[in-house]
Write an enzyme that holds these catalytic residues in place. Structure first.
Site, mmCIF file in Angstrom:
data_model
loop_
_atom_site.group_PDB
_atom_site.id
_atom_site.type_symbol
_atom_site.label_atom_id
_atom_site.label_comp_id
_atom_site.label_asym_id
_atom_site.label_seq_id
_atom_site.Cartn_x
_atom_site.Cartn_y
_atom_site.Cartn_z
ATOM 1 C CG ASN A 9 -1.690 1.252 1.415
ATOM 2 O OD1 ASN A 9 -1.755 2.083 0.497
ATOM 3 N ND2 ASN A 9 -2.293 1.433 2.584
ATOM 4 C CD1 TRP A 10 3.962 1.198 -2.527
ATOM 5 C CD2 TRP A 10 3.838 2.054 -4.599
ATOM 6 N NE1 TRP A 10 4.835 0.491 -3.324
ATOM 7 C CE2 TRP A 10 4.777 0.998 -4.602
ATOM 8 C CE3 TRP A 10 3.597 2.735 -5.796
ATOM 9 C CZ2 TRP A 10 5.480 0.616 -5.756
ATOM 10 C CZ3 TRP A 10 4.283 2.351 -6.936
ATOM 11 C CH2 TRP A 10 5.218 1.305 -6.913
ATOM 12 C CE LYS A 11 -0.102 3.174 4.759
ATOM 13 N NZ LYS A 11 -0.006 3.249 6.206
ATOM 14 C CG HIS A 92 -5.780 1.827 5.270
ATOM 15 N ND1 HIS A 92 -5.314 2.749 6.165
ATOM 16 C CD2 HIS A 92 -4.776 0.943 5.065
ATOM 17 C CE1 HIS A 92 -4.059 2.434 6.493
ATOM 18 N NE2 HIS A 92 -3.707 1.350 5.841
ATOM 19 C CD GLU A 94 -2.875 5.428 6.761
ATOM 20 O OE1 GLU A 94 -2.889 5.493 5.514
ATOM 21 O OE2 GLU A 94 -1.939 4.894 7.392
ATOM 22 C CD GLU A 164 -3.211 -2.427 7.350
ATOM 23 O OE1 GLU A 164 -2.094 -2.588 6.845
ATOM 24 O OE2 GLU A 164 -3.936 -1.456 7.089
ATOM 25 N N GLY A 230 2.991 -0.942 4.201
ATOM 26 C CA GLY A 230 3.134 0.450 3.786
ATOM 27 C C GLY A 230 4.586 0.772 3.512
ATOM 28 N N GLY A 231 5.265 1.349 4.511
ATOM 29 C CA GLY A 231 6.631 1.854 4.367
ATOM 30 C C GLY A 231 7.601 0.925 3.649
HETATM 31 P P1 13P Z 1 3.273 0.414 7.576
HETATM 32 O O1 13P Z 1 3.763 -0.880 6.961
HETATM 33 O O2 13P Z 1 4.003 1.603 7.062
HETATM 34 O O3 13P Z 1 3.175 0.321 9.047
HETATM 35 O O4 13P Z 1 1.760 0.604 7.039
HETATM 36 C C1 13P Z 1 0.866 -0.433 7.180
HETATM 37 C C2 13P Z 1 -0.370 -0.100 6.420
HETATM 38 O O5 13P Z 1 -1.130 0.758 6.803
HETATM 39 C C3 13P Z 1 -0.622 -0.827 5.177
HETATM 40 O O6 13P Z 1 -1.921 -0.618 4.726
#
Ligand code: 13P
Length: 247
Positions: A9-11, A92, A94, A164, A230-231
């Protein structure tokens, strides 16, 4: 048996140059359509062109609950399908936290995605306050129950779940494998009850500070069938290592 996935998930990250570099550096082995990436919506077409050569499937980070029409700013399932998109993240944390998405709204998105042939990844998770109050299972199962209201499945590949914990996202704090497995085990029980014989085969991903250093012990748990990352999905070397760990 549930298939194992690695989903990036590149956000709201990655420039066009970052994306070019990512795909030129990406080395994947044993790809069985189980490595997926969700870039920013504006980059989906571009990423689809580069991802195809590597066998990486592409999806969106969000989806509209509506078909089409006067819904300014929304992401259409039909258009994503037309481009060649395969999946979408739904609910998600967020989106729940910053855009006030409710379980009812998320449920409509899940239903719309499945109706249109996209695979929704329903994301759920508790906050730190909820965990500290001993409410983790209640919150997570509540989100899943509501998010899957009226959902009917023909087979296990029509839906993915992602647990998550909110406190583990982007914080470097990962749930221990045992903590994650405890929740995944309860989700598995629920899915078996809700979907019968398909239930055990639905993949449940873990997300929250997953990285090459901790992925193997997470994937070793009975009911953790992949990662939503994510990261660590932003760098080709890390994402390649995460994908390798699914084998
Ligand atoms: P991180 O791997 O950066 O903690 O993010 C997780 C995430 O929200 C994936 O959707």
């Amino acid at each position: 048996m549930a298939k194992t996935y690695m989903v990036g998930n590149w956000k709201m990250n990655q420039s066009l140059a970052d994306i070019e570099n990512f795909f030129s550096d990406l080395k994947l082995s044993h790809n069985q359509n189980n490595y997926w990436i969700a870039p920013q919506t504006l980059h989906i077409s571009h990423v689809l062109k580069l991802a195809g050569d590597k066998g990486v499937l592409v999806g969106s980070q969000n989806i509209s609950d509506q078909d089409h029409g006067a819904f300014t700013g929304e992401i259409s399932s039909d258009s994503l399908m037309e481009l060649g998109g395969h999946f979408c993240l739904v609910g998600h944390s967020e989106r729940r936290q910053y855009y006030n998405e409710s379980d009812e709204f998320i449920n409509k998105k899940v239903l719309k995605a499945i109706e249109k042939g996209l695979v929704p990844i329903l994301c759920v998770g508790e906050t730190l306050a909820e965990r500290d109050a001993g409410k983790t299972i209640e919150i997570v199962l509540g989100q899943i129950k509501a998010g899957l209201d009226s959902v009917q499945l023909n087979n296990e590949s029509e839906l993915l779940l992602a647990y998550e914990p909110v406190w583990a996202i982007g914080t470097g704090k990962t749930a221990t494998p045992a903590m994650a497995q405890e929740v995944h085990g309860k989700i598995r029980e629920f899915l078996a009850e809700r979907f019968g014989e398909i239930g055990p085969d639905i993949s449940i991903l873990y997300g929250g500070s997953v990285k090459p250093a901790n992925v193997s012990e997470l994937l070793a748990q009975a009911d953790i069938n992949g990662g939503l990352v994510g990261g660590a999905s932003l760098k080709a070397a890390d994402f390649s290592a995460l994908c390798d760990a699914t084998n």
